[in-house]
Write a protein that holds these residues in place. Structure first.
Motif, PDB file in Angstrom:
ATOM      1  N   GLU A 264       1.074  -1.443  -0.126  1.00 16.37           N
ATOM      2  CA  GLU A 264      -0.216  -0.287  -0.183  1.00 16.37           C
ATOM      3  C   GLU A 264       0.983   1.611   0.255  1.00 16.37           C
ATOM      4  O   GLU A 264       0.455   2.055  -0.385  1.00 16.37           O
ATOM      5  N   ALA A 268       1.236   3.957  -2.642  1.00 16.91           N
ATOM      6  CA  ALA A 268       0.191   5.671  -2.417  1.00 16.91           C
ATOM      7  C   ALA A 268       0.998   6.060  -2.522  1.00 16.91           C
ATOM      8  O   ALA A 268       1.503   7.470  -2.726  1.00 16.91           O
ATOM      9  N   VAL A 277      -0.918   4.575   4.980  1.00 13.01           N
ATOM     10  CA  VAL A 277      -2.028   4.124   4.638  1.00 13.01           C
ATOM     11  C   VAL A 277      -2.483   3.126   5.213  1.00 13.01           C
ATOM     12  O   VAL A 277      -1.981   2.508   6.365  1.00 13.01           O
TER      13      VAL A 277
END
Length: 312
Positions: A264, A268, A277
């Motif tokens: 993640e 991002a 996140v």
């Protein structure tokens, strides 16, 4: 009809109403603050789950004293920690989380020195804000993370003494994933857990991090940290086969979901300086549901094995 949580307390042999209430308090702390750990724990045999909740709630309570962004309470940590250690050694306590943890310590035969080392690391957060090298950081992570892995080993059922080194690595991997995810939040607390030597290597300063922009240098720094953490996850995963079969779905799920934090961060664009996140619920479900079926199958196989007569 009893809930799944009440049945877990029954399976753990918890009959005393006060102790059942204490463990339920711990479960709620885990459910509210550690969703990935909580989901993974549901894959364990029922009699193991209350102990996971107690260990998580104990760690979370200590951590909140120094990590609360609004009202940190370092003196409260010292006071609570001293009282908790006394209770873990057999003294009285009115704290429900400590009561449940003390029971878990007795039931699992845990060494109280693990909790001493953990609380020493939490106290280190009071006045230590930087770590020069990765070895320095690992010294801190012994207490903040590695000992958590060792506390969990009796829950998982180690089959080989080598499981210990893999448990330590998994604790470190979880902790490093947190450090990467929480760079921005930790800056608000005045702390930087990325080793200063690594910042220097990639031409990054603490002021660069505070600026909130993911420059090419900052991205390279985070990529390096992610690669280091994935290597620890890889080594930790090799230890899954060294614990009881009915514990393996839980362990594999925790590794996949918590390791997913790193995915993640990448998705991002490495922006961990101004936000946090998390692994989406749909991903958690996609991983946990198949794991649940494997967990049920593993428990059935274990039950058949235990029920089989010798020599069968």
């Amino acid at each position: 009809m009893k809930s799944v949580h009440e049945r877990a307390l029954d399976a753990a042999g918890l009959r005393d109403p006060q102790l059942r209430s204490d463990y339920e308090r711990c479960r709620l702390v885990n459910a509210d603050h550690g969703k990935t750990y909580y989901l993974s724990a549901l894959l364990l045999p029922a009699d193991r789950r209350p102990h996971v909740y107690a260990l998580y709630a104990f760690a979370r309570t200590a951590d909140e004293f120094v990590d609360d962004l609004v009202e940190p309470d370092p003196a409260g940590l010292v006071r609570w920690g001293d009282e908790a250690l006394a209770a873990l050694r057999g003294g009285p306590t009115d704290d429900p989380i400590v009561r449940a943890t003390a029971h878990t310590v007795r039931e699992l035969g845990l060494d109280v020195s693990l909790f001493e080392d953990f609380l020493a690391a939490m106290r280190q957060d009071i006045d230590t804000t930087r770590y020069e090298t990765f070895d320095d950081l690992r010294g801190y992570m012994w207490g903040s993370a590695a000992v958590i892995g060792l506390m969990m080993l009796p829950v998982l059922g180690p089959l080989d003494e080598r499981a210990r080194e893999h448990a330590i690595a998994l604790g470190e991997a979880f902790q490093l994933a947190n450090f990467i995810r929480d760079v921005g939040e930790d800056l608000q607390r005045g702390r930087v857990y990325l080793p200063m030597a690594d910042l220097h290597r990639f031409g990054v300063t603490v002021d660069h991090l505070r600026a909130g922009a993911v420059t090419a240098n900052v991205q390279a720094l985070l990529q390096f940290q992610i690669a280091r953490t994935r290597e620890l996850y890889r080594f930790a995963a090799e230890g899954v086969a060294l614990v009881r079969p009915e514990s393996r779905p839980c362990l594999r799920t925790a590794i996949r979901l918590y390791g997913g934090i790193l995915d993640e961060v990448e998705r991002a664009g490495y922006q961990v300086l101004t936000g946090r996140v998390s692994v989406p619920n749909r991903t958690r479900a996609a991983v946990a549901l198949p794991a649940l079926a494997r967990a049920v199958s593993a428990r059935r196989e274990s039950a058949r094995w235990h029920a089989a007569p010798a020599g069968a």
